[in-house]
Design a protein around this motif. Structure first.
Motif, PDB file in Angstrom:
ATOM      1  N   ASN A 118       0.856  -1.185   0.000  1.00 46.25           N
ATOM      2  CA  ASN A 118       0.000   0.000   0.000  1.00 46.25           C
ATOM      3  C   ASN A 118       0.889   1.230   0.000  1.00 46.25           C
ATOM      4  OD1 ASN A 118      -2.151   1.725   0.149  1.00 46.25           O
ATOM      5  ND2 ASN A 118      -2.390   1.508   2.370  1.00 46.25           N
ATOM      6  N   VAL A 119       1.467   1.501  -1.185  1.00 48.23           N
ATOM      7  CA  VAL A 119       2.388   2.629  -1.302  1.00 48.23           C
ATOM      8  C   VAL A 119       1.600   3.825  -1.809  1.00 48.23           C
ATOM      9  CG1 VAL A 119       4.569   3.423  -2.269  1.00 48.23           C
ATOM     10  CG2 VAL A 119       4.185   0.974  -1.892  1.00 48.23           C
ATOM     11  N   GLN A 120       1.634   4.932  -1.059  1.00 45.85           N
ATOM     12  CA  GLN A 120       0.929   6.143  -1.454  1.00 45.85           C
ATOM     13  C   GLN A 120       1.684   6.838  -2.577  1.00 45.85           C
ATOM     14  OE1 GLN A 120      -2.085   7.107  -0.066  1.00 45.85           O
ATOM     15  NE2 GLN A 120      -1.901   5.061   0.849  1.00 45.85           N
ATOM     16  N   TRP A 121       0.942   7.349  -3.569  1.00 44.60           N
ATOM     17  CA  TRP A 121       1.556   8.115  -4.646  1.00 44.60           C
ATOM     18  C   TRP A 121       2.196   9.354  -4.032  1.00 44.60           C
ATOM     19  CZ3 TRP A 121       2.622  12.358  -7.364  1.00 44.60           C
ATOM     20  CH2 TRP A 121       3.087  12.191  -8.690  1.00 44.60           C
ATOM     21  N   GLY A 122       3.442   9.607  -4.354  1.00 46.26           N
ATOM     22  CA  GLY A 122       4.127  10.782  -3.814  1.00 46.26           C
ATOM     23  C   GLY A 122       5.272  10.405  -2.899  1.00 46.26           C
ATOM     24  N   LYS A 123       5.252   9.169  -2.400  1.00 50.14           N
ATOM     25  CA  LYS A 123       6.379   8.699  -1.565  1.00 50.14           C
ATOM     26  C   LYS A 123       7.463   8.122  -2.478  1.00 50.14           C
ATOM     27  CE  LYS A 123       4.270   8.905   2.578  1.00 50.14           C
ATOM     28  NZ  LYS A 123       4.747   9.693   3.713  1.00 50.14           N
TER      29      LYS A 123
END
Length: 436
Positions: free
Chosen positions: A299-304
């Motif tokens: 669950n990788v957030q866009w922007g990291k």
RNA sequence: GCCGUCCUAGCUCAGUUGGUGGAGCACUCGGCUGUUAACCGAGCGGUCGCCGGUUCGAGUCCGGCGGACGGCGCCA
């Protein structure tokens, strides 16, 4: 001494001239003795061969010296080449003359060693087959990089090592006293390269780079060698393709010249050959997140930014290095420009190696917007006056240009399949170690 | 910066509920005419990281300090 024709071990083993008398010099690699016979395995830069010393075949004092000489003693031998199934290499020398050049003291490195001990004894461990093999491959890789760029019309261009500016963030600079001022050891050649592409157009360089990162991992060095390129009139796509060709060229040169070393390191040559002949994929950061979130249940957030674990998981889906482009603009350095077709992202890329070797190349198209760069530098607390000369490059005939840096040790570590980048450089410097 | 592991002979490591510190390798000496990081016998080798505490007694338990290595973050 000048009249003697010294043979290399590789020549003896390749020529297979049974009964030929040869002269050999090298170092004792292993030794065993049994009454009136002694076996000394000799090494030189090309390999190892067993030298069998029998009492009566040579003067008694030389036989006693052969029994007495410890591992790493340097020796000059005269012997007759014999095929013998009992010899480790299939051939051996029946020794007729055994001259010890230097009787070695007991060598501190024996059967069991810890990584810490080997680092303390680096000046001696560097003689090991493992490090010798890696250093030969490193030499091939460095030669390949020079050849790659020179064959394509690039000029070698040198930037200062002592630099007044920061480039990758202030906390990772090594400060150096400079008369009554202070400077920093180079973190990159890039800013000076950008000055030179307006005349030389296509340039490259390979040299030491210094990063005072507080990293204690198997992928980080405080002093490492970076091979960088910079070229006018090139966009992101152009340079990613060059980076792929360069990595493939380095790999193919190593495969051509270092099969013996790759075998000693237990590397799978067929697998490396396959990589050298394959197309490397290019995907965007956004696509990488899709793979991670859909196929790896992350669950990788866009922007990291992609962290080590994400890069490793991503590489489960590829068996060659891949290029990842268009990282989020916000987390990128000031010199990486906005992508007009996707304004949340930057025109930048990383090349990630298979396995857990991480990023082996990082690069970008260069930012031409002085106002934008000033804003970003101010935000990160930098004094923009230091960058006026750099902004001048945008004021006098600016053109689109791009470049990247390749981590020599990371590429060597990946090709050699070694578990720690420290073994890809002769005398590693890390946050915790700067000697010997 | 955060987290973890380790520190005993030159090297690699055992060391039990606290009771006179061990092994293998290396080295030295002796033996062995085909060994494969040989084998057999003997010998040499210790500030148990440092300081303090508990105890009749600490390598072992407690506290502090130091050092080494690794993981994360960041990056090539």
């Amino acid at each position: 001494m000048s009249e003697v024709r010294w043979k290399k071990i590789e020549e003896i083993l390749d020529e297979k001239r049974t009964d030929e008398t040869v002269h050999l010099h090298g170092w004792i690699y292993r030794t065993r003795s049994s009454g009136n016979i002694a076996f000394t395995v000799i090494r030189d830069v090309t390999g190892t061969i067993q030298a069998t010393v029998k009492k009566g075949n040579l003067p008694d004092n030389e036989f006693e010296d052969a029994k007495k000489a410890l591992i790493e003693s340097s020796v000059e031998l005269k012997g007759i080449v014999k095929e013998d199934k009992r010899a480790p290499e299939g051939y051996e020398l029946q020794v007729k003359g055994f001259n010890v050049v230097n009787f070695a003291e007991p060598f501190p490195i024996v059967k069991d060693q810890s990584p810490e001990f080997l680092l303390d004894q680096r000046h001696l461990w560097i003689r090991s087959q493992k490090l010798t093999s890696i250093l030969k491959i490193r030499s091939t890789a460095v030669g390949a990089i020079h050849k790659f760029f020179r064959d394509r019309g690039y000029f070698e261009f040198d930037a200062p090592i002592l630099q007044p500016n920061q480039c990758e963030g202030g906390s990772t600079l090594f400060e150096v006293k400079y008369y009554d001022n202070k400077t920093y050891l180079s973190q990159t050649w890039q800013l000076y390269a950008e000055a030179a592409v307006f005349s030389l157009e296509k340039i490259y360089n390979m040299g030491p780079t210094f990063r005072a990162e507080r990293s204690k991992t198997s992928r980080h060095l405080s002093e490492f060698w970076m091979a960088e390129m910079e070229a006018a009139w090139m966009d992101l796509h152009n340079v990613t393709e060059i980076a792929k060709e360069e990595v493939k060229f380095i790999l193919s040169e190593v495969l051509k010249h270092n099969k013996r070393e790759l075998n000693l390191l237990k590397q799978d040559i067929n697998k490396l050959q396959h990589i050298a002949e394959s197309e490397f994929s290019t995907i965007t950061y956004t696509k990488a997140l899709e793979i991670l979130n859909e196929k790896e249940n992350m669950n990788v957030q866009w922007g990291k930014d992609l962290r080590t674990i994400e890069e490793n998981k991503l590489m489960n889906h590829f068996d060659t290095p891949i290029v990842v482009t268009n990282y989020p603009l916000e987390i990128m350095a000031f010199y990486k420009p906005k992508d007009p077709d996707d304004p949340k992202t930057a025109l930048c890329f990383d090349m990630i190696a298979p396995g857990e070797y991480g990023e082996i190349v990082g690069g970008s198209q260069r930012n031409l917007d002085v106002e934008d760069m000033e804003k970003k530098l101010k935000e990160s607390g930098e004094n923009i006056e230091n960058y006026e000369w750099y902004f001048d490059l945008r004021r006098y005939g600016s053109v689109p240009h791009s470049g990247y840096g390749l981590g020599v040790e990371r590429v060597v570590a990946w090709i050699c399949g070694i578990d720690n980048i420290k073994d890809a450089i002769p005398f590693p410097r890390t946050i915790l170690r700067f000697r010997p």
